[in-house]
Design a protein around this motif. Structure first.
Motif, PDB file in Angstrom:
ATOM      1  N   ALA A   1      22.389  -2.120   1.768  1.00 28.75           N
ATOM      2  CA  ALA A   1      22.960  -0.963   1.066  1.00 28.75           C
ATOM      3  C   ALA A   1      24.458  -0.821   1.362  1.00 28.75           C
ATOM      4  N   LEU A   2      24.821  -0.998   2.635  1.00 29.23           N
ATOM      5  CA  LEU A   2      26.227  -0.860   3.009  1.00 29.23           C
ATOM      6  C   LEU A   2      27.063  -2.029   2.492  1.00 29.23           C
ATOM      7  N   LYS A   3      26.473  -3.213   2.419  1.00 29.28           N
ATOM      8  CA  LYS A   3      27.196  -4.346   1.824  1.00 29.28           C
ATOM      9  C   LYS A   3      27.426  -4.092   0.337  1.00 29.28           C
ATOM     10  N   SER A   4      26.414  -3.554  -0.337  1.00 37.58           N
ATOM     11  CA  SER A   4      26.556  -3.230  -1.764  1.00 37.58           C
ATOM     12  C   SER A   4      27.674  -2.217  -1.987  1.00 37.58           C
ATOM     13  N   ALA A   5      27.842  -1.323  -1.000  1.00 39.53           N
ATOM     14  CA  ALA A   5      28.889  -0.307  -1.098  1.00 39.53           C
ATOM     15  C   ALA A   5      30.229  -0.797  -0.548  1.00 39.53           C
ATOM     16  N   GLY A   6      30.260  -2.057  -0.059  1.00 36.83           N
ATOM     17  CA  GLY A   6      31.490  -2.621   0.491  1.00 36.83           C
ATOM     18  C   GLY A   6      31.906  -2.006   1.813  1.00 36.83           C
ATOM     19  N   LEU A   7      30.918  -1.521   2.589  1.00 40.69           N
ATOM     20  CA  LEU A   7      31.233  -0.791   3.821  1.00 40.69           C
ATOM     21  C   LEU A   7      30.683  -1.425   5.096  1.00 40.69           C
ATOM     22  N   TRP A   8      29.872  -2.462   4.986  1.00 37.95           N
ATOM     23  CA  TRP A   8      29.205  -3.023   6.168  1.00 37.95           C
ATOM     24  C   TRP A   8      30.212  -3.450   7.234  1.00 37.95           C
ATOM     25  N   GLU A   9      31.182  -4.267   6.859  1.00 37.41           N
ATOM     26  CA  GLU A   9      32.165  -4.763   7.835  1.00 37.41           C
ATOM     27  C   GLU A   9      33.017  -3.619   8.382  1.00 37.41           C
ATOM     28  N   THR A  10      33.412  -2.713   7.499  1.00 33.95           N
ATOM     29  CA  THR A  10      34.287  -1.600   7.893  1.00 33.95           C
ATOM     30  C   THR A  10      33.637  -0.700   8.934  1.00 33.95           C
ATOM     31  N   LEU A  11      32.339  -0.440   8.761  1.00 37.14           N
ATOM     32  CA  LEU A  11      31.652   0.522   9.631  1.00 37.14           C
ATOM     33  C   LEU A  11      31.086  -0.097  10.912  1.00 37.14           C
ATOM     34  N   GLN A  12      31.006  -1.422  10.976  1.00 37.76           N
ATOM     35  CA  GLN A  12      30.358  -2.074  12.127  1.00 37.76           C
ATOM     36  C   GLN A  12      30.850  -1.609  13.502  1.00 37.76           C
TER      37      GLN A  12
ATOM     38  N   SER B   1      29.058  11.241   0.996  1.00 36.31           N
ATOM     39  CA  SER B   1      28.975   9.880   0.444  1.00 36.31           C
ATOM     40  C   SER B   1      29.003   8.891   1.593  1.00 36.31           C
ATOM     41  N   LEU B   2      28.597   7.650   1.312  1.00 34.40           N
ATOM     42  CA  LEU B   2      28.642   6.617   2.348  1.00 34.40           C
ATOM     43  C   LEU B   2      30.081   6.359   2.790  1.00 34.40           C
ATOM     44  N   ALA B   3      31.018   6.458   1.858  1.00 38.64           N
ATOM     45  CA  ALA B   3      32.425   6.209   2.192  1.00 38.64           C
ATOM     46  C   ALA B   3      32.926   7.178   3.259  1.00 38.64           C
TER      47      ALA B   3
ATOM     48  N   PHE C   1       0.786  -1.231   0.000  1.00 40.59           N
ATOM     49  CA  PHE C   1       0.000   0.000   0.000  1.00 40.59           C
ATOM     50  C   PHE C   1       0.819   1.284   0.000  1.00 40.59           C
ATOM     51  N   VAL C   2       2.128   1.198   0.219  1.00 38.61           N
ATOM     52  CA  VAL C   2       2.951   2.408   0.218  1.00 38.61           C
ATOM     53  C   VAL C   2       4.416   2.003   0.073  1.00 38.61           C
ATOM     54  N   SER C   3       5.240   2.951  -0.325  1.00 37.95           N
ATOM     55  CA  SER C   3       6.683   2.695  -0.430  1.00 37.95           C
ATOM     56  C   SER C   3       7.441   3.799   0.293  1.00 37.95           C
ATOM     57  N   ASN C   4       8.743   3.611   0.439  1.00 40.57           N
ATOM     58  CA  ASN C   4       9.556   4.575   1.168  1.00 40.57           C
ATOM     59  C   ASN C   4      10.965   4.567   0.588  1.00 40.57           C
ATOM     60  N   THR C   5      11.807   5.464   1.062  1.00 38.13           N
ATOM     61  CA  THR C   5      13.218   5.457   0.704  1.00 38.13           C
ATOM     62  C   THR C   5      14.037   5.496   1.983  1.00 38.13           C
ATOM     63  N   VAL C   6      15.285   5.050   1.891  1.00 36.89           N
ATOM     64  CA  VAL C   6      16.181   4.998   3.036  1.00 36.89           C
ATOM     65  C   VAL C   6      17.206   6.124   2.881  1.00 36.89           C
ATOM     66  N   VAL C   7      17.387   6.911   3.945  1.00 38.48           N
ATOM     67  CA  VAL C   7      18.260   8.080   3.860  1.00 38.48           C
ATOM     68  C   VAL C   7      19.267   8.124   5.012  1.00 38.48           C
ATOM     69  N   LEU C   8      20.371   8.786   4.735  1.00 36.62           N
ATOM     70  CA  LEU C   8      21.383   9.052   5.751  1.00 36.62           C
ATOM     71  C   LEU C   8      21.089  10.421   6.343  1.00 36.62           C
ATOM     72  N   ILE C   9      20.988  10.482   7.667  1.00 30.71           N
ATOM     73  CA  ILE C   9      20.711  11.754   8.337  1.00 30.71           C
ATOM     74  C   ILE C   9      21.803  12.084   9.351  1.00 30.71           C
ATOM     75  N   VAL C  10      21.908  13.380   9.656  1.00 33.84           N
ATOM     76  CA  VAL C  10      22.837  13.856  10.681  1.00 33.84           C
ATOM     77  C   VAL C  10      22.088  14.858  11.560  1.00 33.84           C
ATOM     78  N   PRO C  11      22.596  15.120  12.760  1.00 33.69           N
ATOM     79  CA  PRO C  11      21.958  16.153  13.579  1.00 33.69           C
ATOM     80  C   PRO C  11      21.945  17.481  12.824  1.00 33.69           C
ATOM     81  N   ALA C  12      20.883  18.267  12.988  1.00 33.78           N
ATOM     82  CA  ALA C  12      20.791  19.566  12.325  1.00 33.78           C
ATOM     83  C   ALA C  12      22.030  20.398  12.653  1.00 33.78           C
TER      84      ALA C  12
ATOM     85  N   LEU D   1      20.051   6.282   0.159  1.00 31.20           N
ATOM     86  CA  LEU D   1      20.785   5.035  -0.034  1.00 31.20           C
ATOM     87  C   LEU D   1      20.206   4.233  -1.193  1.00 31.20           C
ATOM     88  N   THR D   2      21.081   3.490  -1.861  1.00 36.28           N
ATOM     89  CA  THR D   2      20.675   2.557  -2.911  1.00 36.28           C
ATOM     90  C   THR D   2      21.313   1.201  -2.588  1.00 36.28           C
TER      91      THR D   2
END
Length: 201
Positions: free
Chosen positions: A134-145, A107-109, A89-100, A189-190
């Motif tokens: 998304a982070l695995k696709s970018a090769g960053l999941w393990e690095t950022l954990q 970039s994710l990197a 019934f609906v869709s969404n997108t995933v975004v990176l946010i920071v404190p105002a 994110l993609t």
């Protein structure tokens, strides 16, 4: 939900919805009760997996809305929903946010420079699974954990960022809009499955 209303003989409906649906469903609840004054709607919001667990343990639920297909698939396999009632019934997108007014990441990197990153727990929170993919696709999941601070719902992740307790967080675009005064969106994110929400009786 409106179409399902005549099917309920009881004068009360319990709707369990993903945490990211809190604002939208609260608004819909008011409109529904105005249109059907004889029916009282009870809402229950949490991460999708805990909602599924509640249903598996016998919680009385009339309508279930998940933030991902995987959780609804589990509900269907466990015969907790009427498959013929299931709809996206609906869709969404995933975004990176920071404190105002916080440090922006182009970039994710660049997240490698962050000390604390709030993400949903992939085991129980759909946005956490989208984040992981998304982070695995970018090769960053393990690095950022080592920098991850896990939230038990997308709203908890949002709160961590809004309070400035972390350098960044990953949430749905609709959640970021709810706290636009406290958080800034850096990028979308993609590299993950489309974010579609199924609902079922």
């Amino acid at each position: 939900l409106l179409l399902a209303a005549p099917a309920f003989a009881a004068q009360e409906i319990t709707v369990s919805g993903a945490a990211s649906l809190t604002n939208a469903f609260t608004e819909i609840k008011g409109l529904f009760e105005k249109k059907y004054p004889d029916i009282k709607v009870h809402t229950n919001f949490a991460a999708s997996n805990p909602l599924l667990k509640q249903m598996q343990e016998g919680a009385p639920v009339d309508v279930f809305a998940s933030a991902d297909q995987e959780t609804m698939d589990k509900a269907q396999k466990a015969q907790l929903i009427k498959p013929e009632s299931r709809k996206n019934f609906v869709s969404n997108t995933v975004v990176l946010i920071v404190p105002a007014q916080g440090k922006k990441f182009g970039s994710l990197a660049e997240l490698k420079k962050a000390q604390r990153i709030a993400v949903g727990s992939p085991e129980s929170v759909p946005v956490g699974r989208y984040t992981r993919d998304a982070l695995k696709s970018a090769g960053l999941w393990e690095t950022l954990q080592p920098s991850f601070i896990y939230g038990n719902s997308v709203r908890q992740v949002l709160d961590y960022v809004a309070r400035g307790e972390v350098d960044a967080g990953i949430v749905y675009a609709t959640d970021a809009k709810q706290r636009a005064d406290k958080v800034d969106v850096c990028l979308t994110l993609t590299g993950h499955k489309p974010v579609t929400y199924p609902i079922a009786v």
